[in-house]
Design a protein around this motif. Structure first.
Motif, short mmCIF file in Angstrom:
data_model
loop_
_atom_site.label_atom_id
_atom_site.label_comp_id
_atom_site.label_asym_id
_atom_site.label_seq_id
_atom_site.Cartn_x
_atom_site.Cartn_y
_atom_site.Cartn_z
N LEU A 107 4.15 45.04 12.27
CA LEU A 107 4.72 43.95 13.05
C LEU A 107 4.09 44.03 14.44
N LEU A 108 3.39 42.96 14.85
CA LEU A 108 2.59 43.01 16.08
C LEU A 108 3.12 42.12 17.20
N GLU A 109 3.80 41.05 16.85
CA GLU A 109 4.44 40.18 17.85
C GLU A 109 5.71 39.62 17.24
N ILE A 110 6.68 39.39 18.09
CA ILE A 110 7.89 38.69 17.65
C ILE A 110 8.36 37.79 18.78
N ALA A 111 8.78 36.59 18.43
CA ALA A 111 9.34 35.65 19.40
C ALA A 111 10.57 35.01 18.80
N ALA A 112 11.54 34.72 19.65
CA ALA A 112 12.77 34.06 19.23
C ALA A 112 13.10 32.94 20.20
N VAL A 113 13.52 31.81 19.65
CA VAL A 113 13.87 30.64 20.47
C VAL A 113 15.29 30.20 20.10
N LEU A 114 16.16 30.10 21.09
CA LEU A 114 17.50 29.58 20.84
C LEU A 114 17.45 28.08 20.58
N VAL A 115 18.41 27.61 19.83
CA VAL A 115 18.61 26.18 19.64
C VAL A 115 19.87 25.79 20.41
N GLU A 116 19.74 24.80 21.28
CA GLU A 116 20.85 24.38 22.13
C GLU A 116 21.33 22.99 21.74
N LEU A 117 22.60 22.72 21.98
CA LEU A 117 23.20 21.40 21.73
C LEU A 117 23.50 20.74 23.07
N PRO A 170 24.88 17.70 25.72
CA PRO A 170 26.11 16.90 25.76
C PRO A 170 26.01 15.57 25.02
N ASP A 171 24.78 15.04 24.84
CA ASP A 171 24.65 13.78 24.10
C ASP A 171 24.60 14.00 22.59
N GLY A 172 24.77 15.26 22.15
CA GLY A 172 24.84 15.54 20.72
C GLY A 172 23.52 15.85 20.07
N LEU A 173 22.43 15.89 20.84
CA LEU A 173 21.12 16.18 20.27
C LEU A 173 20.79 17.67 20.44
N PHE A 174 20.09 18.20 19.44
CA PHE A 174 19.65 19.59 19.49
C PHE A 174 18.27 19.68 20.12
N VAL A 175 18.08 20.72 20.95
CA VAL A 175 16.81 20.92 21.65
C VAL A 175 16.50 22.42 21.67
N PRO A 176 15.20 22.77 21.76
CA PRO A 176 14.86 24.19 21.92
C PRO A 176 15.39 24.72 23.24
N GLY A 177 15.87 25.97 23.21
CA GLY A 177 16.39 26.61 24.40
C GLY A 177 15.49 27.74 24.87
N GLU A 178 16.11 28.80 25.31
CA GLU A 178 15.37 29.92 25.90
C GLU A 178 14.52 30.65 24.85
N THR A 179 13.36 31.16 25.32
CA THR A 179 12.44 31.88 24.44
C THR A 179 12.29 33.32 24.91
N TRP A 180 12.23 34.26 23.94
CA TRP A 180 11.89 35.65 24.21
C TRP A 180 10.72 36.01 23.32
N ARG A 181 9.74 36.70 23.90
CA ARG A 181 8.55 37.06 23.13
C ARG A 181 8.08 38.45 23.55
N TYR A 182 7.77 39.29 22.55
CA TYR A 182 7.31 40.64 22.83
C TYR A 182 6.12 41.00 21.94
N HIS A 183 5.15 41.67 22.57
CA HIS A 183 4.11 42.36 21.80
C HIS A 183 4.72 43.65 21.27
N VAL A 184 4.33 44.03 20.06
CA VAL A 184 4.94 45.19 19.41
C VAL A 184 3.87 46.21 19.04
#
Length: 215
Positions: free
Chosen positions: A37-47, A49-63
């Protein structure tokens, strides 16, 4: 339009208590037991107020490759990673995973969810590598469901008739940057955009179902 303090409850209700978190891994091959495993990234999904889902905060690490890890030259050529580059700011697997898990657990609590669920493109691949790393590291508090996932390859086939990520991005009217592909951070973010675009398409059907109406 929902009030801001109602958003956590709406997020929890939308996915049956699961919090979608988009994950992408870059690896030294296809075998989660033997390959690094050499890289991993995670992105939150946010909701919003208008009811639409959008990408949120990102975390990324070299491993850092675990001891004895296999790294196939063909895989390294595709993702462009030099695991032994002296300026590569890599963390041990355990540290990288724990940093992401800490943030994900916080988000799960904030959204009144019970667990995170991995979203990925060909999600089984990412989930296998994540689970194998968790087992290697002896991590006991993995916030992700161990076998359930949302797969944008499947969702893209349903929504757009496409299963290749770049083609789904194009069909969704999003922008694909081929020069950034095969970076965990980019792939996770564009997958999050795809996931949100598809979920938002089904908003009306979901709301009708909650009201007891059949589409």
């Amino acid at each position: 339009m929902p009030e801001a303090d109602a958003m956590p409850q709406l997020m929890a209700a939308r996915f049956r208590g699961f919090l979608p978190v988009v994950v992408d891994v870059e690896t030294g091959g296809f075998n989660p037991r033997t390959d690094a495993l050499l890289e991993i990234a995670a992105v939150l999904v946010e909701l919003r107020p208008d009811g639409l889902f959008v990408p949120g905060e990102t975390w990324r690490y070299h491993v850092k490759p675990f001891e004895g890890a296999n790294m196939e030259p063909a895989s390294l050529e595709v993702n462009g990673i030099d695991p032994h580059h002296p300026l590569r700011p890599a963390l041990p697997e355990h540290d990288a995973l724990q940093r992401i898990f800490r943030e994900v657990r916080t988000a799960v609590r904030e959204h009144d969810c019970t667990r995170a669920i991995l979203v990925g493109h060909n999600a089984f691949f990412d989930l296998q590598f994540l689970n194998a790393a968790v087992e290697r590291c002896g991590i006991k508090r993995n916030p992700f469901h161990p076998f359930s996932s949302f797969d944008t390859a499947t969702l893209g086939g349903i929504a757009y008739g496409q299963t290749v990520l770049s083609r789904i991005v194009d069909a969704a009217g999003l922008t694909w940057d081929s020069s950034s592909a095969h970076s965990a951070a980019y792939d996770a973010h564009i997958t999050a955009e795809v996931f949100c675009a598809i979920v938002n398409q089904f908003r009306g059907i979901y709301e009708d179902t909650k009201k007891g109406h059949r589409p």
